[in-house]
Design a protein around this motif. Structure first.
Motif, PDB file in Angstrom:
ATOM      1  N   TYR A 226     -33.785  11.600 -32.315  1.00  0.00           N
ATOM      2  CA  TYR A 226     -35.325  11.393 -31.068  1.00  0.00           C
ATOM      3  C   TYR A 226     -36.659  10.809 -31.247  1.00  0.00           C
ATOM      4  CZ  TYR A 226     -31.157  15.036 -29.913  1.00  0.00           C
ATOM      5  OH  TYR A 226     -30.299  15.340 -29.029  1.00  0.00           O
ATOM      6  N   ASP A 227     -37.093  11.325 -32.138  1.00  0.00           N
ATOM      7  CA  ASP A 227     -38.501  10.568 -33.102  1.00  0.00           C
ATOM      8  C   ASP A 227     -38.711   9.509 -32.361  1.00  0.00           C
ATOM      9  OD1 ASP A 227     -39.309  13.559 -33.394  1.00  0.00           O
ATOM     10  OD2 ASP A 227     -39.189  12.973 -35.577  1.00  0.00           O
ATOM     11  N   GLN A 259     -38.787  15.492 -35.389  1.00  0.00           N
ATOM     12  CA  GLN A 259     -39.656  17.020 -34.911  1.00  0.00           C
ATOM     13  C   GLN A 259     -39.552  17.191 -33.498  1.00  0.00           C
ATOM     14  OE1 GLN A 259     -43.933  15.846 -36.242  1.00  0.00           O
ATOM     15  NE2 GLN A 259     -43.339  14.431 -37.535  1.00  0.00           N
ATOM     16  N   GLU A 260     -39.308  16.733 -32.644  1.00  0.00           N
ATOM     17  CA  GLU A 260     -38.876  16.890 -31.307  1.00  0.00           C
ATOM     18  C   GLU A 260     -37.673  17.349 -31.223  1.00  0.00           C
ATOM     19  OE1 GLU A 260     -41.310  15.560 -29.084  1.00  0.00           O
ATOM     20  OE2 GLU A 260     -43.072  14.469 -29.810  1.00  0.00           O
ATOM     21  N   SER A 261     -37.819  18.100 -30.496  1.00  0.00           N
ATOM     22  CA  SER A 261     -35.905  18.503 -30.413  1.00  0.00           C
ATOM     23  C   SER A 261     -34.898  17.874 -29.034  1.00  0.00           C
ATOM     24  CB  SER A 261     -36.539  20.760 -29.187  1.00  0.00           C
ATOM     25  OG  SER A 261     -36.942  20.523 -28.794  1.00  0.00           O
ATOM     26  N   GLU A 264     -37.505  18.973 -25.417  1.00  0.00           N
ATOM     27  CA  GLU A 264     -38.533  17.970 -25.683  1.00  0.00           C
ATOM     28  C   GLU A 264     -38.955  16.541 -25.201  1.00  0.00           C
ATOM     29  OE1 GLU A 264     -41.553  20.659 -29.007  1.00  0.00           O
ATOM     30  OE2 GLU A 264     -40.055  19.167 -29.570  1.00  0.00           O
ATOM     31  N   THR A 265     -37.470  15.679 -26.023  1.00  0.00           N
ATOM     32  CA  THR A 265     -37.337  14.803 -25.304  1.00  0.00           C
ATOM     33  C   THR A 265     -36.763  14.348 -24.803  1.00  0.00           C
ATOM     34  OG1 THR A 265     -36.518  14.492 -28.342  1.00  0.00           O
ATOM     35  CG2 THR A 265     -35.852  12.670 -26.799  1.00  0.00           C
ATOM     36  N   VAL A 266     -36.048  14.581 -23.951  1.00  0.00           N
ATOM     37  CA  VAL A 266     -35.835  14.747 -22.267  1.00  0.00           C
ATOM     38  C   VAL A 266     -36.680  14.635 -21.760  1.00  0.00           C
ATOM     39  CG1 VAL A 266     -34.306  15.681 -20.549  1.00  0.00           C
ATOM     40  CG2 VAL A 266     -33.015  15.155 -23.159  1.00  0.00           C
ATOM     41  N   ARG A 294     -22.902  15.307 -25.860  1.00  0.00           N
ATOM     42  CA  ARG A 294     -23.439  15.993 -25.021  1.00  0.00           C
ATOM     43  C   ARG A 294     -24.699  15.627 -24.419  1.00  0.00           C
ATOM     44  NH1 ARG A 294     -20.090  20.016 -26.165  1.00  0.00           N
ATOM     45  NH2 ARG A 294     -21.475  21.405 -26.878  1.00  0.00           N
ATOM     46  N   ALA A 295     -25.425  15.353 -25.923  1.00  0.00           N
ATOM     47  CA  ALA A 295     -26.678  15.096 -25.890  1.00  0.00           C
ATOM     48  C   ALA A 295     -27.037  14.157 -25.630  1.00  0.00           C
ATOM     49  CB  ALA A 295     -26.935  16.033 -26.915  1.00  0.00           C
ATOM     50  N   LEU A 296     -26.217  12.396 -25.653  1.00  0.00           N
ATOM     51  CA  LEU A 296     -26.746  11.364 -25.502  1.00  0.00           C
ATOM     52  C   LEU A 296     -25.946  11.328 -23.609  1.00  0.00           C
ATOM     53  CD1 LEU A 296     -25.534   9.827 -29.378  1.00  0.00           C
ATOM     54  CD2 LEU A 296     -27.659  10.187 -28.290  1.00  0.00           C
TER      55      LEU A 296
END
Length: 378
Positions: A226-227, A259-261, A264-266, A294-296
């Protein structure tokens, strides 16, 4: 940008965070600039007061002219184009009432859309009348429409974790084939990421330099996926004026060091000028990878891209060819939002397309964007 030593000196991308605190000399310069700005503002106020007094002292003066200023629209709407129309002139028009009127700046929202039929066949011959654009449920008036091969800015992000080592050769070859299919005006950079993320090649169209960057394989444990995405999206926005922006992310594991959730990334990826994200992920569904999938999928869907989950390494080259074909056959649709500027807010986008018989096609573009007014960033 910081410099990290890993074998050789390499450029590390920094996360772009709002309201970042200043320390040391940077803070001193910040305070000095603040003092200078305050002095300038006080001088301006003094001039205005003197001018008002002088005008009041003239015979027959009815008082000072009032200034009415509407705040400009946020410059961070999704896909703000370089050709945005700004109706605010350097010399504001004066109305008959003596009021200076500053007209509101309206930015164009640019969408890059791929259209397919029910069999997932690419549809590339539609005209402007085949499309309808809705923002927050309201039909929008299109201000531009074209389908052409415009310059592309692309970041290639490759997972450097230990499990990716046996896959890197074929992954690198597929990525380079995608680069070779690019146009002469395209710009590409390479980021290798593990626990840290490194800009191993900045924007270039030199295939040899990109190959050298992809060959920097230093596999190690954790994955700050994510970072790396957030930092690369910021680099796309800050490092080029090209409006068509893409991230290609290749990984084989879930994020475990950022660090990013996820949320936050989306949100960062859906800010103005955010990139379309394509993902190639080698994940084993038998090892509880459903949350990663699911996240990707969500990240790619919300930004207008696609997530691929190949079961065989030999499929990667065909996937990158498909991605390249998608990129080269997008419709570019522009509109100026009819919704009022309301600070930091999410605006949902729905693009519909149909043929002459009113049969609907599936349109793949970003699901929405976050607008930011000056008030929202304070």
């Amino acid at each position: 940008m910081r410099v990290n030593a890993v074998g050789v000196f390499r450029t590390g991308l920094e996360l772009s965070r709002p309201n970042k605190r200043c320390h040391g000399p940077g803070l001193t310069r910040y305070v000095e600039r603040g003092k200078a700005l305050l002095i300038a503002r006080l001088a301006l106020v003094a001039v205005l007061v003197a001018s008002a007094v002088a005008q009041d002292s003239r015979p027959g003066s009815a008082g000072t002219a009032s200034i009415s200023a509407q705040p400009p629209a946020s410059p961070s709407a999704a896909g703000v184009t370089a050709s945005s129309q700004d109706s605010t002139s350097s010399q504001p028009p004066q109305a008959e009432t003596g009021e200076f009127v500053f007209k509101k700046k309206v930015e164009e929202v640019a969408l890059h859309a791929v259209v397919v039929d029910q069999q997932n066949h690419l549809i590339s011959s539609l005209n402007r009348d085949a499309f309808s654009v809705y923002e927050d449920g309201k039909l929008q008036k299109m201000t531009s429409f074209r389908q052409e091969n415009v310059p592309l800015a692309m970041g290639i992000l490759i997972d450097n974790s230990g499990s990716m080592r046996p896959k890197r050769q074929k992954v690198n070859e597929a990525a380079l084939n995608l680069v070779r299919s690019s146009g002469t005006q395209d710009e590409v950079f390479v980021v290798n990421f593990g626990e840290q993320y490194y800009l191993d090649q900045d924007f270039t169209d030199d295939v040899a330099k990109l190959k050298a960057a992809l060959d920097k394989v230093e596999t190690r444990g954790s994955t700050a996926l994510y970072d790396a995405m957030v930092a690369s999206a910021a680099h796309l926005k800050q490092g080029t004026t090209i409006q068509k922006r893409v991230l290609l992310v290749v990984t084989d594991g879930k994020d475990n060091a950022s660090q990013e959730s996820f949320d936050e990334t989306v949100q960062q990826l859906q800010r103005g000028d955010g990139p379309v994200v394509y993902v190639i992920a080698f994940v084993d569904e038998t090892k509880g990878a459903s949350s990663t999938i699911r996240a990707l999928q969500a990240i790619s869907l919300k930004t207008g891209g696609t997530a691929y989950f190949p079961s065989d390494l030999d499929q990667v080259d065909a996937i990158t060819k498909s991605i390249g074909y998608d990129i080269r056959n997008q419709y570019v649709i522009g509109y100026k939002s009819s919704n009022p500027i309301s600070g930091h807010a999410y605006h949902a986008i729905d693009v519909q397309a149909h043929d002459a018989s009113r049969h609907k096609f599936r349109v793949r573009t970003r699901a929405g964007y976050y607008s930011d007014s000056p008030a929202a960033s304070q």
